[in-house]
Design a protein around this motif. Sequence first.
Motif, mmCIF file in Angstrom:
data_model
loop_
_atom_site.group_PDB
_atom_site.id
_atom_site.type_symbol
_atom_site.label_atom_id
_atom_site.label_comp_id
_atom_site.label_asym_id
_atom_site.label_seq_id
_atom_site.Cartn_x
_atom_site.Cartn_y
_atom_site.Cartn_z
ATOM 1 N N SER A 193 0.839 -1.197 0.000
ATOM 2 C CA SER A 193 0.000 0.000 0.000
ATOM 3 C C SER A 193 0.875 1.248 0.000
ATOM 4 O O SER A 193 2.046 1.216 0.408
ATOM 5 C CB SER A 193 -0.906 0.000 1.229
ATOM 6 N N VAL A 194 0.286 2.348 -0.435
ATOM 7 C CA VAL A 194 1.025 3.598 -0.543
ATOM 8 C C VAL A 194 1.601 4.021 0.802
ATOM 9 O O VAL A 194 2.748 4.467 0.895
ATOM 10 C CB VAL A 194 0.106 4.696 -1.113
ATOM 11 N N PHE A 195 0.845 3.862 1.863
ATOM 12 C CA PHE A 195 1.302 4.351 3.167
ATOM 13 C C PHE A 195 2.383 3.450 3.757
ATOM 14 O O PHE A 195 3.231 3.922 4.507
ATOM 15 C CB PHE A 195 0.115 4.511 4.107
ATOM 16 N N VAL A 196 2.374 2.175 3.418
ATOM 17 C CA VAL A 196 3.488 1.307 3.814
ATOM 18 C C VAL A 196 4.752 1.734 3.078
ATOM 19 O O VAL A 196 5.838 1.812 3.668
ATOM 20 C CB VAL A 196 3.160 -0.173 3.525
ATOM 21 N N VAL A 197 4.618 2.048 1.805
ATOM 22 C CA VAL A 197 5.773 2.508 1.024
ATOM 23 C C VAL A 197 6.292 3.829 1.571
ATOM 24 O O VAL A 197 7.510 4.043 1.667
ATOM 25 C CB VAL A 197 5.387 2.638 -0.468
ATOM 26 N N LEU A 198 5.403 4.738 1.953
ATOM 27 C CA LEU A 198 5.840 6.009 2.538
ATOM 28 C C LEU A 198 6.560 5.784 3.864
ATOM 29 O O LEU A 198 7.513 6.506 4.186
ATOM 30 C CB LEU A 198 4.646 6.939 2.736
ATOM 31 N N ARG A 199 6.127 4.797 4.638
ATOM 32 C CA ARG A 199 6.829 4.480 5.884
ATOM 33 C C ARG A 199 8.232 3.945 5.594
ATOM 34 O O ARG A 199 9.194 4.305 6.275
ATOM 35 C CB ARG A 199 6.028 3.465 6.697
ATOM 36 N N ILE A 200 8.338 3.083 4.590
ATOM 37 C CA ILE A 200 9.660 2.562 4.197
ATOM 38 C C ILE A 200 10.549 3.718 3.747
ATOM 39 O O ILE A 200 11.726 3.807 4.126
ATOM 40 C CB ILE A 200 9.509 1.520 3.069
ATOM 41 N N GLY A 201 9.987 4.616 2.954
ATOM 42 C CA GLY A 201 10.753 5.780 2.508
ATOM 43 C C GLY A 201 11.169 6.671 3.657
ATOM 44 O O GLY A 201 12.274 7.232 3.657
#
Length: 253
Positions: A87-95
């Motif tokens: 999901s987008v928010f998981v990717v933003l957390r990784i970033g």
Amino acid sequence: MSTMRGALRRPSVVAQVGAVLVVVLLLLVVVRLPWAGDLGMHAATVQRLRHDLVDPGNPLVDADTPSPYYSPWMLVLGCVARVTGLSVFVVLRIGAVAALGLFVSGVWRYVRTLSVHPAAPALSLLCLVFLWGTSLFTWSGFLGLNSLALTVSYPSVFALGLAFHFWAWLAGAVRAGSARGWGVWVGLGVLWAVILLCHQFSGVVASLGALATVIAARVGGAVWWRLGVGALVGVGVLWVWPYYDFFALVGRG
């Protein structure tokens, strides 16, 4: 002598513990990922790139127009979202975790070009986060704790982390002078352009810091030539970036 060493070591340990606590606090913020400010816009940017890397359209409106939100860092996160299906928010957390690591390591590297004192990196990190006076700054590109807590997943934190690494690399290059190969100067030019593309405000700060580093080093003509080549390479990268016209932003408010 051992007593003196112990006295010098205690402030270093306190500073390092304080810096670690700040990093842990910011990691907890990453888990929470507060919905505030421009988070929705960055999420929309990643989502658009997930669906179409070539022609994503404007992430803010339903229009096929370019957008400065399509930075190199957002492109990387969009590719991660596209490949992994996260999901987008998981990717933003990784970033956010990656950007935070880049920021902390960048501060450590740059401070090491200025001081060998064992407490210097940790103290510098604490000063960067806390010494902002009594007014709260909550805006991308500011390093206060309140601002970082809200923008840790934004491209500005990634760009600031790159800026510290850029300054550290540049400081070493100008000290070595013409002994460094041309590849170093080309790499510095590319890195400078990437910072500007990721967050223009942080890119201006990085440029001013680079200028101060060069002036302080009192470099000779040979180094100025190499710096010029690196700058031209950076301008070339800005010119060919396909997602938006960087130079069209110059006259904007």
